[in-house]
Motif scaffolding. Structure first.
Motif, mmCIF file in Angstrom:
data_model
loop_
_atom_site.group_PDB
_atom_site.id
_atom_site.type_symbol
_atom_site.label_atom_id
_atom_site.label_comp_id
_atom_site.label_asym_id
_atom_site.label_seq_id
_atom_site.Cartn_x
_atom_site.Cartn_y
_atom_site.Cartn_z
ATOM 1 N N GLU A 172 56.237 17.057 -44.609
ATOM 2 C CA GLU A 172 55.356 16.003 -45.084
ATOM 3 C C GLU A 172 54.030 15.980 -44.449
ATOM 4 O OE1 GLU A 172 57.430 11.778 -45.575
ATOM 5 O OE2 GLU A 172 56.747 12.010 -43.397
ATOM 6 N N SER A 173 53.667 16.726 -43.577
ATOM 7 C CA SER A 173 52.407 16.724 -42.754
ATOM 8 C C SER A 173 51.506 17.719 -43.510
ATOM 9 C CB SER A 173 52.413 16.760 -41.520
ATOM 10 O OG SER A 173 52.791 18.272 -41.129
ATOM 11 N N GLY A 174 52.244 18.449 -44.395
ATOM 12 C CA GLY A 174 51.111 19.529 -44.940
ATOM 13 C C GLY A 174 51.505 20.841 -44.270
ATOM 14 N N GLN A 175 52.078 20.946 -43.490
ATOM 15 C CA GLN A 175 52.555 22.280 -42.807
ATOM 16 C C GLN A 175 53.164 23.170 -43.666
ATOM 17 O OE1 GLN A 175 51.311 23.867 -40.110
ATOM 18 N NE2 GLN A 175 50.036 22.195 -39.401
ATOM 19 N N THR A 176 53.487 24.402 -43.588
ATOM 20 C CA THR A 176 54.346 25.179 -44.252
ATOM 21 C C THR A 176 54.828 26.342 -43.072
ATOM 22 O OG1 THR A 176 52.854 26.614 -45.027
ATOM 23 C CG2 THR A 176 53.396 25.213 -46.294
ATOM 24 N N GLY A 221 62.513 35.713 -47.403
ATOM 25 C CA GLY A 221 63.080 34.548 -46.799
ATOM 26 C C GLY A 221 62.926 33.286 -47.452
ATOM 27 N N PHE A 222 62.230 32.342 -46.628
ATOM 28 C CA PHE A 222 62.205 31.195 -47.502
ATOM 29 C C PHE A 222 60.733 30.436 -46.857
ATOM 30 C CE2 PHE A 222 66.623 31.887 -47.081
ATOM 31 C CZ PHE A 222 66.989 31.432 -48.534
ATOM 32 N N ARG A 223 60.077 29.581 -47.546
ATOM 33 C CA ARG A 223 58.986 28.826 -47.388
ATOM 34 C C ARG A 223 59.445 27.460 -47.119
ATOM 35 N NH1 ARG A 223 55.769 25.721 -49.623
ATOM 36 N NH2 ARG A 223 56.382 26.305 -51.839
ATOM 37 N N ILE A 224 59.263 26.773 -45.899
ATOM 38 C CA ILE A 224 59.462 25.307 -45.772
ATOM 39 C C ILE A 224 58.166 24.697 -45.944
ATOM 40 C CG2 ILE A 224 60.651 23.765 -44.115
ATOM 41 C CD1 ILE A 224 62.217 26.107 -42.904
ATOM 42 N N ALA A 225 58.015 23.559 -46.643
ATOM 43 C CA ALA A 225 56.995 22.694 -47.009
ATOM 44 C C ALA A 225 57.377 21.209 -45.939
ATOM 45 C CB ALA A 225 56.498 22.449 -48.188
ATOM 46 N N ALA A 258 73.500 12.922 -42.587
ATOM 47 C CA ALA A 258 74.140 12.297 -43.963
ATOM 48 C C ALA A 258 73.237 12.427 -45.111
ATOM 49 C CB ALA A 258 74.066 10.716 -43.841
ATOM 50 N N LEU A 259 72.191 13.496 -45.005
ATOM 51 C CA LEU A 259 71.077 13.508 -46.021
ATOM 52 C C LEU A 259 71.187 14.773 -46.857
ATOM 53 C CD1 LEU A 259 68.088 12.166 -44.092
ATOM 54 C CD2 LEU A 259 69.578 10.918 -45.874
ATOM 55 N N THR A 260 71.425 15.069 -48.265
ATOM 56 C CA THR A 260 71.793 16.303 -49.072
ATOM 57 C C THR A 260 70.549 16.320 -50.037
ATOM 58 O OG1 THR A 260 73.102 15.151 -50.361
ATOM 59 C CG2 THR A 260 74.215 16.299 -48.620
ATOM 60 N N ASP A 261 69.278 15.459 -49.878
ATOM 61 C CA ASP A 261 68.544 15.385 -50.881
ATOM 62 C C ASP A 261 67.810 16.818 -50.980
ATOM 63 O OD1 ASP A 261 69.406 12.950 -51.609
ATOM 64 O OD2 ASP A 261 67.497 11.882 -51.037
ATOM 65 N N LEU A 262 67.411 17.347 -49.770
ATOM 66 C CA LEU A 262 66.635 18.273 -49.624
ATOM 67 C C LEU A 262 67.290 19.739 -49.905
ATOM 68 C CD1 LEU A 262 64.064 19.737 -48.487
ATOM 69 C CD2 LEU A 262 65.155 20.019 -46.187
ATOM 70 N N ALA A 263 68.642 19.597 -49.716
ATOM 71 C CA ALA A 263 69.583 20.887 -49.854
ATOM 72 C C ALA A 263 69.686 20.826 -51.524
ATOM 73 C CB ALA A 263 71.072 20.603 -49.292
ATOM 74 N N ALA A 264 70.047 19.791 -52.031
ATOM 75 C CA ALA A 264 70.048 19.697 -53.758
ATOM 76 C C ALA A 264 68.867 20.150 -54.210
ATOM 77 C CB ALA A 264 70.617 18.180 -54.059
ATOM 78 N N GLN A 265 67.862 19.711 -53.725
ATOM 79 C CA GLN A 265 66.579 20.151 -54.376
ATOM 80 C C GLN A 265 66.343 21.489 -54.413
ATOM 81 O OE1 GLN A 265 63.133 17.726 -52.730
ATOM 82 N NE2 GLN A 265 61.910 19.692 -52.918
ATOM 83 N N ALA A 266 66.595 22.288 -53.217
ATOM 84 C CA ALA A 266 66.741 23.708 -53.212
ATOM 85 C C ALA A 266 67.714 24.471 -53.978
ATOM 86 C CB ALA A 266 66.722 24.009 -51.480
ATOM 87 N N ASP A 294 60.568 20.454 -48.789
ATOM 88 C CA ASP A 294 60.794 21.492 -49.742
ATOM 89 C C ASP A 294 61.104 22.761 -49.147
ATOM 90 O OD1 ASP A 294 60.940 22.319 -52.409
ATOM 91 O OD2 ASP A 294 58.762 22.901 -52.616
ATOM 92 N N ILE A 295 62.015 23.525 -49.993
ATOM 93 C CA ILE A 295 62.369 24.948 -49.336
ATOM 94 C C ILE A 295 62.323 25.830 -50.640
ATOM 95 C CG2 ILE A 295 64.331 26.265 -48.709
ATOM 96 C CD1 ILE A 295 65.526 23.557 -47.331
ATOM 97 N N VAL A 296 61.720 26.862 -50.743
ATOM 98 C CA VAL A 296 61.362 27.616 -51.799
ATOM 99 C C VAL A 296 61.564 29.157 -51.453
ATOM 100 C CG1 VAL A 296 59.678 28.631 -53.470
ATOM 101 C CG2 VAL A 296 59.464 26.249 -52.673
#
Length: 188
Positions: free
Chosen positions: A91-95, A85-89, A107-115, A78-80
């Motif tokens: 999978e391990s729970g780190q931010t 600036g931005f907070r990046i979450a 080839a992956l755009t899911d994270l970008a689109a979600q943001a 996740d990017i918020v």
């Protein structure tokens, strides 16, 4: 807070992190260990007679870390946007927090689109969607940039490495408020 966080650590991402760290910027490189490059064999990479993908990726990581980048073996989920600036979450729970983000997710755009980053149709074989970028690598969200295959350049590793460096130089230039150039000279 990192000045530059690079999400994706193949040739585009590691090259971007190498340039950013070498420029003295606090740099984070996030690697989910799933990139396309790891599955390849390269005999067309300038300056290297032949190399396997895992070795190529590992060498890129080592170069970025040598200059001070922090390597995080994790998956960004996740990017918020925050105040500065931005907070990046992950999978391990780190931010992590960063002023600028360079997406180099192959080839992956899911994270970008979600943001909220705009995407468009891809032109490379088997790459259906890419991030819509301006010529300097900026996306529609100020502070989020993209480089490499995910930004619509050729899937060839050497081209994505160059694109990662190019976008990093543009981010560094913005942070410095002056055009950044990095030229090493041979020691005599």
């Amino acid at each position: 807070m990192y000045e530059i966080a690079v999400i994706g650590a193949g040739p585009a991402g590691a090259s971007a992190a190498l340039f950013a760290a070498k420029a003295g910027k606090a740099t984070l490189l996030i690697d989910n260990d799933k990139g396309m490059t790891r599955r390849g064999w390269y005999e067309n990479y300038y300056g290297i007679p032949a190399v396997g993908g895992p070795e190529l990726v590992e060498t890129g990581h080592q170069q970025a870390v040598k200059f001070g980048a922090k390597l995080a073996a994790d998956k960004a989920t996740d990017i918020v946007r925050g105040e500065d600036g931005f907070r990046i979450a992950t999978e391990s729970g780190q931010t992590y927090e960063a002023r600028h983000i360079i997406l180099a997710t192959g080839a992956l755009t899911d994270l970008a689109a979600q943001a909220g980053v705009e995407t468009r149709d891809g032109t490379e074989p088997r790459i259906k969607t890419v991030i819509a970028v301006r010529p300097d690598g900026r996306t529609n969200i100020d502070g989020i940039w993209a480089a490499g295959t995910v930004a619509g350049v050729s899937v060839h590793a050497i081209i994505t490495a160059g694109d990662g460096a190019r976008v990093a130089v543009n981010v560094i230039s913005e942070l410095n408020s002056a055009r950044y150039v990095d030229h090493d000279a041979m020691k005599s």
